[in-house]
Design a protein around this motif. Structure first.
Motif, PDB file in Angstrom:
ATOM      1  N   SER A  59       0.823  -1.215   0.000  1.00  0.00           N
ATOM      2  CA  SER A  59       0.000   0.000   0.000  1.00  0.00           C
ATOM      3  C   SER A  59       0.854   1.260   0.000  1.00  0.00           C
ATOM      4  O   SER A  59       0.527   2.246  -0.645  1.00  0.00           O
ATOM      5  N   TYR A  60       1.959   1.224   0.751  1.00  0.00           N
ATOM      6  CA  TYR A  60       2.841   2.389   0.863  1.00  0.00           C
ATOM      7  C   TYR A  60       4.097   2.267   0.001  1.00  0.00           C
ATOM      8  O   TYR A  60       4.970   3.124   0.062  1.00  0.00           O
ATOM      9  N   ARG A  61       4.176   1.204  -0.767  1.00  0.00           N
ATOM     10  CA  ARG A  61       5.299   0.967  -1.682  1.00  0.00           C
ATOM     11  C   ARG A  61       6.655   0.933  -0.974  1.00  0.00           C
ATOM     12  O   ARG A  61       7.641   1.450  -1.481  1.00  0.00           O
ATOM     13  N   PHE A  62       6.677   0.336   0.218  1.00  0.00           N
ATOM     14  CA  PHE A  62       7.941   0.159   0.921  1.00  0.00           C
ATOM     15  C   PHE A  62       8.747  -0.893   0.170  1.00  0.00           C
ATOM     16  O   PHE A  62       8.255  -1.984  -0.120  1.00  0.00           O
ATOM     17  N   LYS A  63       9.999  -0.582  -0.140  1.00  0.00           N
ATOM     18  CA  LYS A  63      10.863  -1.479  -0.914  1.00  0.00           C
ATOM     19  C   LYS A  63      12.160  -1.829  -0.195  1.00  0.00           C
ATOM     20  O   LYS A  63      12.691  -2.912  -0.369  1.00  0.00           O
ATOM     21  N   GLU A  64      12.677  -0.888   0.597  1.00  0.00           N
ATOM     22  CA  GLU A  64      13.960  -1.109   1.269  1.00  0.00           C
ATOM     23  C   GLU A  64      13.806  -2.139   2.376  1.00  0.00           C
ATOM     24  O   GLU A  64      12.805  -2.162   3.078  1.00  0.00           O
ATOM     25  N   GLU A  65      14.833  -2.983   2.516  1.00  0.00           N
ATOM     26  CA  GLU A  65      14.819  -4.036   3.522  1.00  0.00           C
ATOM     27  C   GLU A  65      15.897  -3.796   4.578  1.00  0.00           C
ATOM     28  O   GLU A  65      16.987  -3.342   4.259  1.00  0.00           O
ATOM     29  N   ALA A  66      15.569  -4.136   5.809  1.00  0.00           N
ATOM     30  CA  ALA A  66      16.531  -4.060   6.907  1.00  0.00           C
ATOM     31  C   ALA A  66      17.154  -5.432   7.119  1.00  0.00           C
ATOM     32  O   ALA A  66      16.559  -6.453   6.779  1.00  0.00           O
ATOM     33  N   THR A  67      18.331  -5.434   7.704  1.00  0.00           N
ATOM     34  CA  THR A  67      18.918  -6.687   8.164  1.00  0.00           C
ATOM     35  C   THR A  67      18.187  -7.043   9.437  1.00  0.00           C
ATOM     36  O   THR A  67      17.997  -6.201  10.314  1.00  0.00           O
ATOM     37  N   MET A  68      17.739  -8.274   9.552  1.00  0.00           N
ATOM     38  CA  MET A  68      16.963  -8.655  10.730  1.00  0.00           C
ATOM     39  C   MET A  68      17.196 -10.104  11.080  1.00  0.00           C
ATOM     40  O   MET A  68      17.685 -10.882  10.267  1.00  0.00           O
ATOM     41  N   SER A  69      16.791 -10.437  12.295  1.00  0.00           N
ATOM     42  CA  SER A  69      16.925 -11.802  12.773  1.00  0.00           C
ATOM     43  C   SER A  69      15.803 -12.079  13.768  1.00  0.00           C
ATOM     44  O   SER A  69      15.911 -11.749  14.943  1.00  0.00           O
ATOM     45  N   PHE A  70      14.702 -12.632  13.257  1.00  0.00           N
ATOM     46  CA  PHE A  70      13.594 -13.031  14.120  1.00  0.00           C
ATOM     47  C   PHE A  70      13.560 -14.554  14.152  1.00  0.00           C
ATOM     48  O   PHE A  70      13.620 -15.195  13.098  1.00  0.00           O
ATOM     49  N   SER A  71      13.431 -15.133  15.326  1.00  0.00           N
ATOM     50  CA  SER A  71      13.457 -16.588  15.442  1.00  0.00           C
ATOM     51  C   SER A  71      12.260 -17.251  14.758  1.00  0.00           C
ATOM     52  O   SER A  71      12.331 -18.403  14.360  1.00  0.00           O
ATOM     53  N   ASP A  72      11.170 -16.521  14.580  1.00  0.00           N
ATOM     54  CA  ASP A  72       9.974 -17.110  13.971  1.00  0.00           C
ATOM     55  C   ASP A  72       9.813 -16.776  12.486  1.00  0.00           C
ATOM     56  O   ASP A  72       8.808 -17.137  11.882  1.00  0.00           O
ATOM     57  N   VAL A  73      10.796 -16.094  11.893  1.00  0.00           N
ATOM     58  CA  VAL A  73      10.737 -15.764  10.460  1.00  0.00           C
ATOM     59  C   VAL A  73      12.081 -16.148   9.844  1.00  0.00           C
ATOM     60  O   VAL A  73      13.045 -15.404   9.927  1.00  0.00           O
ATOM     61  N   THR A  74      12.107 -17.314   9.222  1.00  0.00           N
ATOM     62  CA  THR A  74      13.349 -17.784   8.607  1.00  0.00           C
ATOM     63  C   THR A  74      13.519 -17.170   7.231  1.00  0.00           C
ATOM     64  O   THR A  74      12.545 -16.739   6.600  1.00  0.00           O
TER      65      THR A  74
END
Length: 119
Positions: free
Chosen positions: A84-99
Motif C-alpha cells: 500500500s505504501y510501496r515500501f521497498k527497502e529491507e533491513a537486516t533482521m533476525s527473528f526466530s519465527d521468520v526464517t
C-alpha cells in the motif's frame, strides 16, 4: 520529504482502523498471483478484493487459488501495508519465527526498515 516513524505509524493506524472490517473475515493471501475465480465471485467482499488485486496489494496463493474466508496472517497484513505504501527497502533482521526461506521474510524486513514493526 522523508516520513519519520511517527508519521508512518499514523498512516498504518489509519489503515488498520479504516480497513480492518474489510479483512477480519477475509483471507487476503499475498504470496502469488490470484485471479478472480468462482471462489470470490459473489463473496460479500468481492469488490474490495478485486480492487486490492487490481492495485497489486494482494496476489493470492500459488496456482491461482484464493481463500477469502480465512483469517489474514501477520505476514500477509505486513505485505498489505508494504504494498500500500510501496515500501521497498529491507533491513537486516533476525527473528526466530521468520526464517530466510519463509515467503514473508522480505516483507518483514521491509516493515522493519519502514519502522512499523520491531522485534
Amino acid at each position: 520529504m522523508e516520513e519519520n516513524a511517527e508519521q508512518i505509524y499514523q498512516k498504518v493506524s489509519f489503515i488498520c482502523f479504516n480497513c480492518l472490517h474489510d479483512f477480519i473475515f477475509v483471507w487476503l493471501s499475498i504470496c502469488c498471483k490470484a485471479t478472480t475465480t468462482s471462489v470470490i465471485k459473489g463473496h460479500w467482499a468481492e469488490s474490495q478484493i478485486n480492487t486490492w488485486i487490481d492495485n497489486g496489494f494482494i496476489k493470492g496463493y500459488e496456482y491461482g487459488s484464493f481463500k477469502p474466508d480465512n483469517t489474514i496472517t501477520r505476514a500477509e497484513f505486513i505485505a498489505l501495508i508494504n504494498r500500500s505504501y510501496r515500501f521497498k527497502e529491507e533491513a537486516t533482521m533476525s527473528f526466530s519465527d521468520v526464517t530466510s526461506t519463509n515467503w514473508g521474510y522480505t516483507e518483514v524486513a521491509k516493515a522493519v526498515k519502514a519502522g512499523f514493526i520491531t522485534g
